[in-house]
Design a protein around this motif. Sequence first.
Motif, PDB file in Angstrom:
ATOM      1  N   GLU A 158       0.836  -1.204   0.000  1.00  0.00           N
ATOM      2  CA  GLU A 158       0.000   0.000   0.000  1.00  0.00           C
ATOM      3  C   GLU A 158       0.876   1.261   0.000  1.00  0.00           C
ATOM      4  O   GLU A 158       0.563   2.234  -0.690  1.00  0.00           O
ATOM      5  N   MET A 159       1.939   1.227   0.786  1.00  0.00           N
ATOM      6  CA  MET A 159       2.875   2.360   0.801  1.00  0.00           C
ATOM      7  C   MET A 159       3.366   2.662  -0.604  1.00  0.00           C
ATOM      8  O   MET A 159       3.336   3.815  -1.071  1.00  0.00           O
ATOM      9  N   ARG A 160       3.815   1.609  -1.260  1.00  0.00           N
ATOM     10  CA  ARG A 160       4.342   1.780  -2.626  1.00  0.00           C
ATOM     11  C   ARG A 160       3.257   2.280  -3.571  1.00  0.00           C
ATOM     12  O   ARG A 160       3.515   3.118  -4.445  1.00  0.00           O
ATOM     13  N   GLY A 161       2.041   1.771  -3.381  1.00  0.00           N
ATOM     14  CA  GLY A 161       0.932   2.201  -4.231  1.00  0.00           C
ATOM     15  C   GLY A 161       0.605   3.667  -4.083  1.00  0.00           C
ATOM     16  O   GLY A 161       0.124   4.307  -5.032  1.00  0.00           O
ATOM     17  N   HIS A 162       0.891   4.215  -2.899  1.00  0.00           N
ATOM     18  CA  HIS A 162       0.650   5.639  -2.651  1.00  0.00           C
ATOM     19  C   HIS A 162       1.906   6.485  -2.875  1.00  0.00           C
ATOM     20  O   HIS A 162       1.944   7.654  -2.507  1.00  0.00           O
ATOM     21  N   GLY A 163       2.911   5.879  -3.477  1.00  0.00           N
ATOM     22  CA  GLY A 163       4.118   6.633  -3.815  1.00  0.00           C
ATOM     23  C   GLY A 163       5.026   6.916  -2.643  1.00  0.00           C
ATOM     24  O   GLY A 163       5.826   7.870  -2.700  1.00  0.00           O
ATOM     25  N   ILE A 164       4.940   6.108  -1.574  1.00  0.00           N
ATOM     26  CA  ILE A 164       5.807   6.292  -0.400  1.00  0.00           C
ATOM     27  C   ILE A 164       6.815   5.143  -0.369  1.00  0.00           C
ATOM     28  O   ILE A 164       6.450   4.005  -0.040  1.00  0.00           O
ATOM     29  N   PRO A 165       8.056   5.396  -0.732  1.00  0.00           N
ATOM     30  CA  PRO A 165       9.046   4.313  -0.753  1.00  0.00           C
ATOM     31  C   PRO A 165       9.350   3.824   0.665  1.00  0.00           C
ATOM     32  O   PRO A 165       9.675   4.626   1.545  1.00  0.00           O
ATOM     33  N   PRO A 166       9.233   2.528   0.923  1.00  0.00           N
ATOM     34  CA  PRO A 166       9.574   2.000   2.251  1.00  0.00           C
ATOM     35  C   PRO A 166      11.051   2.244   2.559  1.00  0.00           C
ATOM     36  O   PRO A 166      11.891   2.216   1.656  1.00  0.00           O
ATOM     37  N   ASP A 167      11.362   2.486   3.822  1.00  0.00           N
ATOM     38  CA  ASP A 167      12.752   2.676   4.221  1.00  0.00           C
ATOM     39  C   ASP A 167      13.232   1.469   5.019  1.00  0.00           C
ATOM     40  O   ASP A 167      12.533   0.452   5.112  1.00  0.00           O
ATOM     41  N   VAL A 168      14.402   1.564   5.591  1.00  0.00           N
ATOM     42  CA  VAL A 168      14.976   0.432   6.306  1.00  0.00           C
ATOM     43  C   VAL A 168      14.110   0.042   7.507  1.00  0.00           C
ATOM     44  O   VAL A 168      14.012  -1.151   7.858  1.00  0.00           O
ATOM     45  N   VAL A 169      13.440   1.021   8.122  1.00  0.00           N
ATOM     46  CA  VAL A 169      12.551   0.719   9.255  1.00  0.00           C
ATOM     47  C   VAL A 169      11.350  -0.082   8.775  1.00  0.00           C
ATOM     48  O   VAL A 169      10.936  -1.058   9.420  1.00  0.00           O
ATOM     49  N   SER A 170      10.789   0.301   7.641  1.00  0.00           N
ATOM     50  CA  SER A 170       9.630  -0.402   7.081  1.00  0.00           C
ATOM     51  C   SER A 170       9.977  -1.856   6.786  1.00  0.00           C
ATOM     52  O   SER A 170       9.265  -2.787   7.213  1.00  0.00           O
ATOM     53  N   PHE A 171      11.070  -2.045   6.064  1.00  0.00           N
ATOM     54  CA  PHE A 171      11.467  -3.397   5.688  1.00  0.00           C
ATOM     55  C   PHE A 171      11.829  -4.241   6.911  1.00  0.00           C
ATOM     56  O   PHE A 171      11.483  -5.422   6.986  1.00  0.00           O
TER      57      PHE A 171
END
Length: 322
Positions: A158-171
């Motif tokens: 969903e993050m990617r779909g909204h144009g928000i690149p995941p960062d190291v914390v997300s992953f």
Amino acid sequence: SACEKAGQLNTALAIFRRMTSMGVTPNVVSYSALISACRQTGDVAKAEQVIGHMVKVGVKPNVVTYTACIEVCEQAGEWRRALQYLGDMKQAGLHPNVVSYTAAIAACRKGNRWSTAVNLLAEMRTAGLQPNIISYNACLAACEKAARWKVACKLLEEMRGHGIPPDVVSFSSLISALEKGRQSDRALAVLADMQDHGVRPNLISYNACIRALAKDARIETALELRDEMRDAGIAPDVVTCTCLMEACENGRQYWRGLEVFDEMRLDGVVMDRVAKLVHSRISRKLRSALSDEKGEGEDDDDGDFEVLKNPKFMLDSGRPAP
């Protein structure tokens, strides 16, 4: 405000009292700053006193005031109270902003309320707000804590779909969720995916993935990741060591677990109580396996640790190597 940033609640209170004693009437900014100063200590009671006093003297709390209260509750892990302040804000005709919702989501994470956190994220979008990476990461952390790896996977997409690149914390949160759900293949895939997207894994990312591998006794892959960490300039720590020992234990290759312990200790890793307990447990299992091989009637010196360090006793599936 300076005291709030420095976490100096007592100093902030002293200045506030001095203001009033000098006849200076505090306004909503003054009260909000004082509440924010309660955040570092998570002093919910004091924050409630301040907002109660400002209402009593006729100063109306604004979005910043309520958000500050929510942040104090988040720090204290008081998720119910945080949601109450969010509701109070709406009842006062105010519109919570991204910071307000994000603080409430973070409070839900501490309170193990992953579903409430996800609902708040959806509510943000319904209210016309775009969650930012901090919002998503707080929600991912809530799902990670509850081992809701499927929901965490959807959040990342969903993050990617909204144009928000995941960062190291997300992953890292997603990998930890997968580890808790015993999804080692998926954890490895996410570790590779983050690198493909230019996000460099950190110690937390690697340790979460190694822990996932340990649960499935994937010793070789776990050791390869440890080597990959070193090649990337990331020093393995005591958590890495403990996970690797547990991988060897689960694979019944006890000798290798002891070897990992000795090697990493020589590398300067300071072992904590947990690592030493795992080491002791593996040692006992190896002694027991050796004793079984010798036969119950034979004398086995439990105090002779050298037998455990002899390569000829390296075990595969719990039996001495020929």
